[in-house]
Design a protein around this motif. Structure first.
Motif, short mmCIF file in Angstrom:
data_model
loop_
_atom_site.label_atom_id
_atom_site.label_comp_id
_atom_site.label_asym_id
_atom_site.label_seq_id
_atom_site.Cartn_x
_atom_site.Cartn_y
_atom_site.Cartn_z
N VAL A 1 0.85 -1.18 0.00
CA VAL A 1 0.00 0.00 0.00
C VAL A 1 0.89 1.23 0.00
CG1 VAL A 1 -1.82 1.27 1.19
CG2 VAL A 1 -1.80 -1.21 1.27
N VAL A 2 0.62 2.14 -0.94
CA VAL A 2 1.47 3.32 -1.09
C VAL A 2 0.84 4.51 -0.39
CG1 VAL A 2 0.48 3.85 -3.37
CG2 VAL A 2 2.71 4.77 -2.74
N PHE A 3 1.70 5.27 0.32
CA PHE A 3 1.29 6.47 1.04
C PHE A 3 2.03 7.66 0.42
CE2 PHE A 3 1.10 3.62 5.07
CZ PHE A 3 -0.09 3.06 4.63
N PRO A 4 1.36 8.51 -0.36
CA PRO A 4 2.03 9.63 -1.00
C PRO A 4 2.60 10.66 -0.02
CG PRO A 4 -0.02 9.16 -2.12
CD PRO A 4 -0.02 8.35 -0.86
N GLU A 5 2.06 10.74 1.20
CA GLU A 5 2.49 11.76 2.15
C GLU A 5 3.56 11.22 3.09
OE1 GLU A 5 -1.99 13.58 2.21
OE2 GLU A 5 -1.49 11.55 2.76
N VAL B 1 -7.67 2.50 7.73
CA VAL B 1 -8.07 2.69 6.33
C VAL B 1 -7.12 1.93 5.41
CG1 VAL B 1 -8.36 4.38 4.47
CG2 VAL B 1 -9.23 4.88 6.75
N ALA B 2 -5.84 1.94 5.73
CA ALA B 2 -4.89 1.17 4.92
C ALA B 2 -5.18 -0.33 4.99
CB ALA B 2 -3.47 1.44 5.40
N THR B 3 -5.55 -0.81 6.16
CA THR B 3 -5.89 -2.23 6.32
C THR B 3 -7.13 -2.58 5.52
OG1 THR B 3 -4.95 -2.16 8.56
CG2 THR B 3 -6.37 -4.03 8.03
N VAL B 4 -8.12 -1.69 5.54
CA VAL B 4 -9.32 -1.89 4.73
C VAL B 4 -8.97 -1.90 3.25
CG1 VAL B 4 -11.41 -0.68 3.97
CG2 VAL B 4 -10.98 -1.01 6.41
N THR B 5 -8.03 -1.04 2.85
CA THR B 5 -7.59 -0.98 1.45
C THR B 5 -6.98 -2.30 1.02
OG1 THR B 5 -7.19 1.40 1.70
CG2 THR B 5 -6.16 0.31 -0.18
N VAL B 6 -6.20 -2.92 1.90
CA VAL B 6 -5.63 -4.24 1.60
C VAL B 6 -6.74 -5.26 1.42
CG1 VAL B 6 -4.17 -6.11 2.48
CG2 VAL B 6 -3.45 -3.74 2.77
N ALA B 7 -7.74 -5.23 2.29
CA ALA B 7 -8.87 -6.18 2.16
C ALA B 7 -9.60 -5.99 0.83
CB ALA B 7 -9.83 -6.00 3.33
#
Length: 326
Positions: free
Chosen positions: A18-22, A313-319
């Motif tokens: 998961v990529v975090f631009p900030e 939110v990142a964990t949800v994104t992975v799901a």
């Protein structure tokens, strides 16, 4: 929280990126360290390496398992720029303009996701890095969808409900409402819930007559037509969708039987008000907004979110990414 516990179990150890631009934001660095430590994702922080490493030292965050990439000096930027220029050629975007765009972290992050170098993206801690435009331009909509939407997951220890759309579409027409229903059903499945979709109104099965009621009824019809195997009903008042005893009186033949878990609101006023009332008076935890309808998962966070909010939110994104991969 039962919902997040289940999602964490689902994604732990799967190794999705998961990529975090900030990357220069302390909350993103802390969340990345947390996710890597718990094996929930392989985070990618975008930004200057020296800046991120210095921030991590000052924040006492170990970067083991966290990847750092600087869009301004990354070898992949040229290929991403060429892809972006091709996608946006009809809009007059040249390769030179594309190179400038792809130096911006939220554009670079979207390109990573679109090209398969990351499975999802989370951004929005700063107003200038909101992910919507790069997501729409580079990742684009799933086949069969014209509009993005959002869902809030409303969680209690004993129950999980899905509310849509509460943050994107202000006055959706019947076609858009039907899309929101299908997208939210897919989100429910992504998190391990079999969707039972209620299109909500102030009317149940013709108890009132109005153009707004007609819109909701038509949306439910379209949704059933596009996904015949999906449990859908509408137009329904909330109690007829949620309380079996009321359903037996108002709509005895409803396939939902008063046990809906996906609620599609007729407009943004209704959805936004409902989720806040449910959160503040009903004691639910509200997770979201989670974006729907894109080809690959991208999520926006509130600028005021906590480190744990960001990590969730990142964990949800992975799901979401796991579900999309089948």
């Amino acid at each position: 929280m039962a919902f997040m516990d289940t999602v964490r179990q689902r994604v732990r150890g799967r190794g999705l990126r998961v990529v975090f631009p900030e990357g220069g934001e302390e909350r993103a660095v802390r969340a990345a360290g947390l996710l890597a430590e718990q094996g929930l994702a392989q985070p990618v922080l975008l930004g200057g390496r020296a800046e991120i490493e210095d921030l991590a030292r000052r924040s006492q965050v170990a970067l083991e398992g966290v990847e750092l990439r600087d869009p301004r000096a990354d070898a992949a930027c040229e290929g991403y720029a060429a892809h972006y220029a091709e996608l946006r050629a009809a809009k007059g975007v040249t390769l030179e303009t594309a190179r400038e765009k792809l130096c911006l972290p939220h554009y670079f992050g979207a390109a990573m996701v679109a090209r398969g170098d990351a499975h999802g993206m989370v951004a929005g801690l700063r107003s200038e890095t909101k992910p919507f435009i790069p997501a729409f331009e580079i990742i684009r909509m799933r086949e069969g969808f014209k509009r993005a939407s959002s869902v809030f997951v409303m969680c209690w220890p004993e129950r999980t409900l899905f509310y849509a759309d509460c943050s994107v579409n202000i006055q959706p027409d019947a076609e858009t409402l039907a899309e929101i229903g299908r997208a939210t059903a897919a989100s429910a499945r992504a998190f391990g819930h079999e969707p039972k979709v209620a299109f909500l109104s102030f009317s149940t099965r013709g108890s009132a007559q109005h153009a707004d009621v007609d819109k909701v009824r038509e949306a439910a019809r379209r949704c059933r037509e596009l996904e015949p195997g999906l449990l859908v009903d509408g137009e329904l008042q909330f109690d007829a969708a949620f309380v079996p005893g009321v359903a037996s009186r108002k709509c005895a033949d409803s396939p939902l039987g008063g046990q809906a878990n996906v609620f599609i609101f007729p407009d943004l006023d209704a959805g936004n008000i409902a989720y806040k009332i449910t959160e503040r008076l009903g004691g639910a935890a509200a997770i979201g907004p989670i974006m729907q309808g894109l080809r690959k998962p991208v999520n926006d966070v509130s600028r005021g979110c906590s480190v744990q909010d960001f990590a969730d939110v990142a964990t949800v994104t992975v799901a979401q990414a796991l579900a999309a991969a089948g």
